[in-house]
Design an enzyme around this catalytic site. Structure first.
Site, PDB file in Angstrom:
ATOM      1  N   ASP A   8       0.874  -1.163   0.000  1.00  8.62           N
ATOM      2  CA  ASP A   8       0.000   0.000   0.000  1.00  8.62           C
ATOM      3  C   ASP A   8       0.915   1.219   0.000  1.00  8.62           C
ATOM      4  OD1 ASP A   8      -1.644   2.138   0.550  1.00  8.62           O
ATOM      5  OD2 ASP A   8      -2.353   1.397   2.485  1.00  8.62           O
ATOM      6  N   LYS A  89       2.693  11.306  -3.185  1.00  9.21           N
ATOM      7  CA  LYS A  89       1.665  10.680  -4.014  1.00  9.21           C
ATOM      8  C   LYS A  89       0.795  11.719  -4.727  1.00  9.21           C
ATOM      9  CE  LYS A  89      -1.752   6.990  -3.424  1.00  9.21           C
ATOM     10  NZ  LYS A  89      -2.278   6.094  -2.378  1.00  9.21           N
ATOM     11  N   GLU A 189      -7.372   0.786  -4.461  1.00 10.22           N
ATOM     12  CA  GLU A 189      -7.378   0.669  -3.004  1.00 10.22           C
ATOM     13  C   GLU A 189      -8.713   0.203  -2.422  1.00 10.22           C
ATOM     14  OE1 GLU A 189      -5.721   4.500  -2.225  1.00 10.22           O
ATOM     15  OE2 GLU A 189      -3.742   3.818  -2.877  1.00 10.22           O
ATOM     16  N   ASP A 211     -13.390   5.131   1.047  1.00 13.05           N
ATOM     17  CA  ASP A 211     -11.955   5.198   1.345  1.00 13.05           C
ATOM     18  C   ASP A 211     -11.492   6.648   1.380  1.00 13.05           C
ATOM     19  OD1 ASP A 211      -9.210   5.078   1.403  1.00 13.05           O
ATOM     20  OD2 ASP A 211      -8.991   3.778  -0.349  1.00 13.05           O
TER      21      ASP A 211
END
Lengths: 623, 220
Positions: A8, A89, A189, A211
């Protein structure tokens, strides 16, 4: 064959996991036992890289090297002092022109026009995939150390936000390549999270995964049946996360500061960290008083949960709106959802839970830690690829429509959003004028009518086409989106059946040549990198023990006699000296020696504290 | 692009006699391009049992998916990718009655022109009334009594459009049954199918127009 690991690669934290006896497990750091690796990368002016807690530990050093100067001043003043990069990210797959004003203020960038953002550190530049690769390497290192049996981490599944576009996915794959890893699959994800729950309790029904992470928001609606996890729709925002809530708190605190201090990069960073802590605390308590050490004074600032919720309400509204759209695309009503899964640290906020519960009319599942569940799911997918979980299969969708630019800049959609992947579409192309030898094709991703309003994906030239009258050549172009959600283009001449060269120029991201070059440089430094990481670890250990001893000698000085003190100080000085050098073994040996030497002292402190604690307790009992 | 008859199975290299999704010898993906019905192992028919279709899709996808062929030869992985993409496309096409009917016509060489052929005659009244009403709604002052009344009657109109679409869907199913039973002249059935499909397409567009307006009403 080498095992496949699940990673992850998060905005705030990253994790690595693997399947162990049929269950996914997150692999801890063997020294600290931490499961989360902070996604923080520090780069010193001479290009030395550290990751995670070590990078965070570097922050004050880089700051003391002159990072406290004003961002309003000349940016050149800060560039030579190294950088601590958080939330890299957010920059994946971005071109220079995509940088938000906020980001431009936070970091020094090399240029604002190229197809790839470049962080500037001294005279070097680093692209987001390179920075992410450092996080991946640290995870690889962590897992290899923990396994300790010479097993190498070579093959991985990496998770990405469901709403990541093609460029962002490609950048993630590039990061894997740069870290020397074979990325066998990118998994979305929220879907990964559903897989993790799938092993437990979700064996059939309709599932919504909400999420809300550090930097991105995703929602996916799935149908689970016979071990098949079929995504029906997905929606989200790749620039909406806990970071944004922090920013609102930061701005409210900065509002109390004198104008001149607000633009200071050092102050900004301090306030940001305080804001993040405050936000986390407010999930468990009603109010918090934060203290911010500023040059020359301490600012106290009170924040209540109600205030935080007021700040965050607008952002949470956006997540609820995305969720509604996902439901609409799946042609379902909230009441038709059988289970709701919460993923990501931001779902710890009580208001987020309440809003999700209100929308779906049921209590969300959160039995798996929202910070671990994605990594666990990545490991499950790794198991599927290794053939050990082969009763399960994941069928994901493409989050955004894909089309080509036609006459007048209008988009012709070829693949619609929420189409199950892998998928392909074949489109016929021909020439517009006689003897035309090439056809230019512009591929875009997005839902808007005009090409200019969508994200440019790639441009390519079809050809060479043998000269014929206009409209005669027939070239079949196949657009294939693979299971990673990445576009592949193939072309063939309908008449000859011959394949055509397709020279795809991605609009964003690194070219293959650039990656090759970066890889060559990295391979040269491969051995060095490992050695450097070990050195940094040893130095940090040394620093920690020195700080601890210093503190304890101050507080509990009466517990050591003069000889003991003299000896401790002598070895401490040796450690200090070794720490400045590069002999890792020597640092470790001396740290070990200092540790042994101070053990009796530490035991005495322990006894003393227990005694004190007991005394306090009895006093407490008396009153 | 895919001379299936001359192909050899990418997995076991044996020659394939006919175009099939999975190699009859080893069960691996052949990568052959097939008709949507053939891909899912169904005889061409318009009436389809949804759950049987889904079972077949799941079962075949589980066997053909690229997840099952990681690290295999590129030609096998390519065949697996093609087979899976074909299965998905076929499932999506056959699952939904309008897409299925359209595909049926295309398979018989009948092209459906873009639905710019004008309003189907018996829908003309409804269409003009709805369009008028939408124009009036857009023109009215937001929040005024007249606007509220218009919004309410537009919502009612939406139900009327939905009911019409529902009826058309039933007509479509009836047409499907007649095709499967060979009940009628194919040319007449084709005409009827084209008409029903155009009607549904029109009602859907109209429904979307109304929805868009109602959404902005809700937002206000």
């Amino acid at each position: 064959m080498a095992r496949i690991f699940g990673i992850d690669l998060g905005t705030t934290n990253s994790l690595i996991a693997l399947m162990h006896s049929g269950q996914p497990r997150v692999i801890p750091d063997i020294r600290t036992r931490n499961l989360l690796l902070p996604s923080v990368v520090a780069i010193t002016p001479d290009g030395e890289v550290s990751v995670g807690d070590q990078a965070i530990a570097m922050e004050p050093h880089l700051k003391s090297a002159g990072n406290g100067d004003s961002a309003n001043g000349s940016p050149a003043a800060t560039e030579s002092h190294g950088v601590v990069i958080r939330s890299v990210k957010r920059f994946m797959g971005l071109g220079g022109a995509d940088l938000a004003e906020e980001d431009r203020r936070r970091y020094a960038f090399a240029d604002f026009s190229g197809p790839v953002v470049r962080f500037k550190v001294g005279d070097k530049t680093f692209t987001p995939p390179q920075v992410s690769a450092e996080i991946l390497k640290a995870l690889k290192f962590r897992a290899e150390e923990a396994l300790g049996n010479d097993e190498k981490v070579e093959r991985v599944v990496v998770t990405v936000p469901a709403y990541f576009n093609d460029a962002q996915r490609q950048a993630t794959k590039d990061a894997g390549k740069l870290a020397g890893l074979e990325v066998e699959r990118l998994v979305n994800e929220p879907t990964a999270a559903s897989l993790a729950y799938g092993l437990q309790k979700l064996t059939s029904g309709r599932v919504a995964v909400y999420d809300f992470g550090g930097g991105t928001f995703d929602v996916s609606v799935l149908s689970v049946k016979d071990g098949i996890f079929e995504v029906l729709s997905t929606n989200g925002d790749t620039h909406l996360g806990g970071d944004d809530i922090d920013l609102i708190i930061v701005n409210s605190i900065l509002g109390e500061l004198p104008e001149a201090m607000r633009g200071d990069r050092g102050v900004w960073n301090t306030v940001r960290l305080v804001a993040e802590d405050a936000k986390k605390l407010l999930s468990f308590q009603e109010g918090v008083v934060v203290e911010i050490e500023l040059p020359g004074r301490v600012l106290k600032h009170e924040i209540s949960r109600a205030q935080l919720e007021q700040f965050a309400a607008g952002l949470i509204d956006r997540t609820i709106e995305c969720s509604r759209r996902a439901l609409k695309d799946a042609k379902l009503t909230p009441g038709e959802i059988d289970a709701v899964v919460l993923v990501g640290g931001s779902t710890r906020m009580p208001l987020v839970r309440k809003r999700v519960q209100d929308l779906f009319g049921r209590e969300p599942l959160c039995s798996l830690d929202p910070d671990h569940v994605v990594a666990l799911g990545a490991a499950v997918q790794a198991g599927i690829l290794m053939g050990t979980n082969d009763d399960m299969l994941l069928l994901d969708v493409v989050p955004l429509s894909l089309g080509i630019e036609t006459v007048g800049g209008v988009v012709e959609r070829l693949i619609f959003r929420n189409t199950t992947i892998p998928t392909s579409v074949t489109e016929m192309f021909t020439t517009a004028v006689d003897s035309q030898t090439h056809v230019d094709i512009h591929v875009v991703q997005g839902e808007r009518e005009l090409a200019a309003d969508n994200r440019s994906l790639a441009r390519f030239k079809l050809g060479p086409i043998s000269p014929k009258p206009a409209g005669v050549p027939r070239i079949a172009v196949t657009f294939l989106i693979d299971a990673n959600g990445i576009l592949n283009v193939m072309a063939a001449d309908e008449d000859t059946g011959r394949g055509h060269m397709v020279d795809v120029k991605p609009s964003y991201g690194l070219t293959d040549e650039e990656i090759e070059r970066m890889l060559e440089e990295a391979i040269d430094h491969g051995e060095e990198d490992v050695e450097r990481r070990l050195l940094i670890t040893a130095r940090n250990d040394a620093e920690q023990i020195l700080a601890a001893i210093n503190k304890q000698l101050g507080e509990y000085g009466r517990l050591v006699d003069d000889d003991e003190r003299r000896e401790i100080l002598a070895v401490s000085a040796q450690v200090e000296e070794a720490r400045a050098g590069t002999d890792r073994d020597r640092i470790s040996q001396l740290v070990e020696r200092l540790n042994e030497l101070t053990t009796p002292f530490a035991e005495r402190i322990m006894d003393e504290s227990i005694k004190l604690a007991l005394e306090k307790k009895s006093v407490g009992e008396l009153t | 692009m895919d001379g299936a008859k001359y192909m050899n199975c990418p997995s076991c290299a044996r020659q394939l006699e006919s175009a099939e999704l999975a190699c009859p010898h080893c069960g691996g993906p052949t990568g052959a391009e097939l008709d949507c019905f053939a891909a899912l192992g169904l005889a061409p028919a318009l009436v389809i049992d949804g759950s049987a279709l889904e079972r077949s899709y799941h079962d075949l996808t589980r066997r053909m998916h690229p997840d099952r062929f990681v690290r295999r030869d590129p030609s096998i992985r390519d065949a697996s990718l093609r087979a899976t993409a074909l299965l998905t496309r076929s499932y999506r096409t056959l699952r939904e009655p309008v897409a299925r009917g359209t595909y049926w016509l295309m398979r018989r060489g009948v092209k459906i022109e873009d639905n710019n052929r004008g309003v189907p005659v018996d829908l003309a009244d409804l269409v003009f009334e709805v369009q008028d009403q939408l124009a009036e709604l857009r023109g009215a002052e937001r929040g005024s009594t007249a606007w509220c009344a218009l919004a309410d009657s537009t919502a009612l109109r939406r139900h009327e459009v939905a009911a019409q679409e529902h009826a058309a869907a039933a007509d479509l199913e009836a047409n499907f049954r007649r095709w499967d039973a060979n009940d009628g002249d194919p040319a007449a059935l084709t005409e009827e199918l084209k008409t029903v499909l155009a009607r549904i397409a029109y009602l859907r567009t109209l429904g979307r127009d109304v929805d868009r307006e109602l959404e902005s009403v809700e937002a206000a």
